[in-house]
Every structure is written in structure tokens, then in C-alpha cells.
Design a protein around this motif. Sequence first.
Motif, short mmCIF file in Angstrom:
data_model
loop_
_atom_site.label_atom_id
_atom_site.label_comp_id
_atom_site.label_asym_id
_atom_site.label_seq_id
_atom_site.Cartn_x
_atom_site.Cartn_y
_atom_site.Cartn_z
N ASN A 146 0.85 -1.22 0.13
CA ASN A 146 0.07 0.00 0.08
C ASN A 146 0.89 1.22 -0.12
OD1 ASN A 146 0.68 0.64 2.71
ND2 ASN A 146 -0.54 -1.01 3.56
N ASN A 147 0.44 2.36 -0.07
CA ASN A 147 1.06 3.53 -0.15
C ASN A 147 1.79 3.98 1.18
OD1 ASN A 147 0.26 4.12 -2.80
ND2 ASN A 147 -1.65 5.35 -2.18
N ASN A 148 1.41 3.47 2.32
CA ASN A 148 2.05 3.73 3.53
C ASN A 148 3.45 2.84 3.38
OD1 ASN A 148 -0.86 4.24 4.02
ND2 ASN A 148 0.00 4.94 6.04
N ILE A 149 3.35 1.65 2.97
CA ILE A 149 4.54 0.96 2.96
C ILE A 149 5.47 1.42 1.87
CG2 ILE A 149 5.49 -1.36 2.21
CD1 ILE A 149 2.74 -2.54 3.24
N ILE A 150 4.97 1.98 0.68
CA ILE A 150 5.78 2.51 -0.32
C ILE A 150 6.46 3.80 0.04
CG2 ILE A 150 5.88 3.94 -2.55
CD1 ILE A 150 3.60 1.85 -3.42
N LEU A 151 5.57 4.80 0.88
CA LEU A 151 6.30 5.92 1.50
C LEU A 151 7.55 5.72 2.59
CD1 LEU A 151 6.03 9.16 1.50
CD2 LEU A 151 4.44 8.60 3.38
N THR A 152 7.12 4.53 3.29
CA THR A 152 8.42 4.16 4.48
C THR A 152 9.34 3.56 3.74
OG1 THR A 152 6.57 3.39 5.78
CG2 THR A 152 8.64 2.43 6.34
N LYS A 153 9.43 2.89 2.71
CA LYS A 153 10.35 2.64 2.07
C LYS A 153 11.24 3.41 1.21
CE LYS A 153 9.04 -2.35 1.59
NZ LYS A 153 9.85 -3.15 2.02
N LEU A 154 10.44 4.44 0.62
CA LEU A 154 11.13 5.39 0.04
C LEU A 154 11.90 6.45 1.22
CD1 LEU A 154 8.75 6.49 -2.58
CD2 LEU A 154 10.92 5.39 -2.98
N LYS A 155 11.37 6.81 2.24
CA LYS A 155 11.77 7.28 3.31
C LYS A 155 13.31 6.66 3.89
CE LYS A 155 10.84 8.41 8.22
NZ LYS A 155 11.26 7.37 8.97
#
Length: 153
Positions: free
Chosen positions: A84-93
Motif C-alpha cells: 500500500n502507499n504507506n509501505i511505499i512511502l516508508t521504503k522511500l523514506k
Amino acid sequence: MTNNDLLFKIHTIFDYTTEEMLEIFSLANQKVTAEQLNAWILKSEEETSEPLDDKSLETFLNGYIVFKRGPSEKGLPALSVKLNNNIILTKLKIALNLKAEDLIAHFQIAGLELSKHEISAFFRKPANKHYKKCTAQTLACFMKGVTLKNSTK
């Protein structure tokens, strides 16, 4: 924002070559051909475009973390049941080594005002009462901020 759009944005924002993109996949133990990669980064309306599945995108993001930060003693993170977008944002962070203040700046430059508390809610477990779902629009705004930050360097 589709998986293909996100992969394309990372490819273009940081001006990665095809070889670098393939290396990122290989760092997460996924063999990808140049033809597959090219089909994933084409616009969806183009005839030879292919959809990028969640597993391949998350594998890329895991490889991206290794590419940017080096291998971890713990090895590669396990793939999520449902990306999901939260996981994507976390990995990009993690890959971009961003702190809360950096995230605030990226969102701000893209025109979205978020507080430190609002941002931290994206990184909580879904069962937490302060968890906040990262929408496609929020993720797109973050990527716009990354684009603008990197174009001014």
C-alpha cells in the motif's frame, strides 16, 4: 499513481540508467531483463507497456534501499502481504534517508502542509488509533516534492 508511474518517476528523477535500474532489482534478488524494465516504465497507453505488479515494485524498493544505503545485517525485508502507499512511502523514506523535517520540506515544496504528527501517522501500524492512510494523492504530492527538490540541486 500506479506502480509503473512510481518506477518511472524514480528512474527519471534520479536519472538512473537501465543498468542501474536492473542492478537495483538484482540487489533484491529479482532477475529483470532490460525488455521487462522498458515495458514497465512506458506510459500505460503505449502498446508494449506492461503493468508492474506489487511484488516486483516492492522488490525494487527493497533493492533501492540496499542500493542507496548498503546491505543490512538483517538481510532484505520480507515482502508485504498487500503493498500500500504507506509501505511505499516508508521504503522511500528509508532509501532516501529522510527525517521527519525532510518529509515536511518535500510535502511543503509540493504545496501540501503537513505537521510532524500527521507525517508520523503514516508510519504507524494500521491497528494503531493514530494510523493514517497515505492516499495516492499524498504519495503523488511527495513524489512531486522529491522531483522539485532534486531539480534545484
